[in-house]
Design a protein around this motif. Structure first.
Motif, short mmCIF file in Angstrom:
data_model
loop_
_atom_site.label_atom_id
_atom_site.label_comp_id
_atom_site.label_asym_id
_atom_site.label_seq_id
_atom_site.Cartn_x
_atom_site.Cartn_y
_atom_site.Cartn_z
N GLN A 4 -23.25 -29.68 66.60
CA GLN A 4 -22.10 -29.09 65.93
C GLN A 4 -22.54 -27.83 65.20
O GLN A 4 -23.57 -27.84 64.53
CB GLN A 4 -21.48 -30.08 64.94
CG GLN A 4 -20.10 -29.69 64.47
CD GLN A 4 -19.44 -30.80 63.67
OE1 GLN A 4 -20.09 -31.79 63.36
NE2 GLN A 4 -18.17 -30.65 63.35
N HIS A 5 -21.80 -26.75 65.36
CA HIS A 5 -22.19 -25.48 64.79
C HIS A 5 -22.16 -25.55 63.27
O HIS A 5 -21.32 -26.22 62.66
CB HIS A 5 -21.26 -24.36 65.28
CG HIS A 5 -21.86 -22.99 65.12
ND1 HIS A 5 -21.74 -22.28 63.95
CD2 HIS A 5 -22.58 -22.23 65.98
CE1 HIS A 5 -22.36 -21.12 64.09
NE2 HIS A 5 -22.89 -21.06 65.32
N ARG A 6 -23.09 -24.80 62.61
CA ARG A 6 -23.19 -24.84 61.16
C ARG A 6 -21.96 -24.26 60.46
O ARG A 6 -21.65 -24.63 59.33
CB ARG A 6 -24.42 -24.05 60.71
CG ARG A 6 -25.73 -24.72 61.04
CD ARG A 6 -26.88 -23.97 60.41
NE ARG A 6 -26.76 -23.95 58.95
CZ ARG A 6 -27.63 -23.34 58.15
NH1 ARG A 6 -28.65 -22.66 58.67
NH2 ARG A 6 -27.48 -23.37 56.84
N SER A 7 -21.27 -23.33 61.14
CA SER A 7 -20.11 -22.69 60.50
C SER A 7 -18.96 -23.68 60.29
O SER A 7 -18.03 -23.40 59.54
CB SER A 7 -19.63 -21.51 61.34
OG SER A 7 -19.20 -21.94 62.63
N THR A 8 -19.00 -24.82 60.99
CA THR A 8 -17.93 -25.80 60.82
C THR A 8 -18.19 -26.73 59.63
O THR A 8 -17.32 -27.51 59.27
CB THR A 8 -17.77 -26.65 62.08
OG1 THR A 8 -19.00 -27.37 62.33
CG2 THR A 8 -17.46 -25.78 63.27
N GLN A 9 -19.37 -26.65 59.04
CA GLN A 9 -19.72 -27.51 57.93
C GLN A 9 -19.66 -26.70 56.63
O GLN A 9 -20.32 -25.67 56.52
CB GLN A 9 -21.12 -28.11 58.11
CG GLN A 9 -21.29 -28.87 59.42
CD GLN A 9 -20.37 -30.08 59.49
OE1 GLN A 9 -20.16 -30.77 58.51
NE2 GLN A 9 -19.83 -30.32 60.67
N ARG A 10 -18.89 -27.16 55.69
CA ARG A 10 -18.77 -26.44 54.42
C ARG A 10 -18.40 -27.43 53.32
O ARG A 10 -17.87 -28.51 53.60
CB ARG A 10 -17.71 -25.34 54.49
CG ARG A 10 -16.32 -25.86 54.80
CD ARG A 10 -15.32 -24.71 54.87
NE ARG A 10 -15.63 -23.84 55.99
CZ ARG A 10 -15.15 -24.04 57.22
NH1 ARG A 10 -14.37 -25.07 57.47
NH2 ARG A 10 -15.45 -23.22 58.19
N ARG A 11 -18.71 -27.03 52.11
CA ARG A 11 -18.34 -27.86 50.97
C ARG A 11 -16.84 -27.76 50.70
O ARG A 11 -16.23 -26.72 50.89
CB ARG A 11 -19.10 -27.43 49.71
CG ARG A 11 -20.57 -27.79 49.72
CD ARG A 11 -21.18 -27.45 48.37
NE ARG A 11 -22.57 -27.85 48.29
CZ ARG A 11 -23.32 -27.72 47.21
NH1 ARG A 11 -22.78 -27.20 46.10
NH2 ARG A 11 -24.57 -28.10 47.20
#
Length: 293
Positions: A4-11
């Protein structure tokens, strides 16, 4: 590992700890001043509730909570000469140009009453609102004479071409006391403006009066109308963030035209009492006998 791409993970964003308290204070002000925009609500939060906050945060909460925004006023053309210069009288200092106009409304039983509104174009302060069933030229002279005694004679008095204002008695009296008249061209109510904007100061004030008070109140007697309207006039001068300078930005920086200044009793007492070191006459020390005499 998950593909899963890092840009889809956020606080998940978290607002400040005082977010709910700010919303509660905004809700109280919006319920009380339903026709105010977010800029005036932000100024009230800073001036009356003690918040240290900018307009952008208030606007963000304003949109998210769905608070009602007052309707915008229609655009009106500017008045220029062919060479691009303005030909209208501009207020340059307090007591330079006053404007006055009539507003009409009805009490609960359907009887009409009229209001004579008088504005200082430079300070945007409402000097007086006379409320009565009928207002004639003699009533205009009566209100102006009281204001002249209290505040002095203005340089110019601007009005429309209504029958009460073009009456010969009013013109003759204004000229006799040393003021000049400036009538608005028929069909151009927005011609009455201050030096900072192109909106009619008196027409804008009349619109605020009707939008914020008259349209939302039912007066069951003329005495009730006089009391409530006078209370609103004082609130408009001392507390209400001023926005008569235009829609995008207030000419007074959203400050009230004539805010009240309170002086504590201790400060007033100390100012009234003379200083003992300075109250002694100059010859007092010279008349004291010498130690060697």
């Amino acid at each position: 590992m998950l593909g899963q791409h890092r840009s889809t993970q956020r606080r998940r964003p978290k607002g400040p700890d005082d977010e709910q308290a700010l919303i509660d204070d905004m809700t109280v002000l919006v319920r009380r001043y339903g026709r105010y925009g977010y800029r005036k609500i932000a100024e009230l939060l800073r001036s009356t509730a003690g918040w240290v906050i900018n307009d952008k945060r208030v606007e963000r909460i304003w949109r998210r909570e769905g608070f009602k925004v007052p309707a915008k006023q229609p655009k009106k053309g500017r008045l220029w000469l062919a060479d691009g210069s303005c030909i209208r009288l501009r207020a340059e200092y307090p007591n330079h140009v006053w404007s006055y106009d009539f507003v009409e409304d009805r009490t609960h039983e359907g009887k009409k009453y009229r209001m004579l509104n008088i504005i200082d174009e430079f300070t945007h302060e409402c000097l007086a609102i006379r409320v009565d069933r009928r207002l004639k030229s003699i009533d205009v002279i009566d209100v102006l004479s009281d204001l002249f005694i209290l505040r002095g004679v203005p340089g110019h008095i601007r009005s429309d071409n209504g029958p009460e204002f073009v009456a010969k008695a009013v013109q003759k009296w204004i000229t006799a006391v040393g003021a000049k008249t400036a009538y608005i061209t028929p069909g151009s109510p927005w011609e009455n403006h201050a030096s900072r904007n192109w909106f009619a100061i008196i027409e804008s004030f009349n619109a605020r009066l009707r939008d914020e008070l008259l349209d939302g109140k039912i007066f069951y007697s003329l005495a009730e109308a006089k009391i409530v309207i006078e209370s609103w006039r004082r609130h408009s001068n001392t507390v209400r963030p001023n926005d008569l300078g235009g829609i995008a930005r207030s000419a007074l920086g959203y400050k009230p035209p004539a805010p009240e200044v309170f002086v504590s009793a201790m400060t007033a007492r100390s100012a009234a009492q003379p200083n003992p070191s300075t109250s002694r006459p100059p010859h007092a020390l010279a008349s004291r006998p010498s130690m060697h005499s």
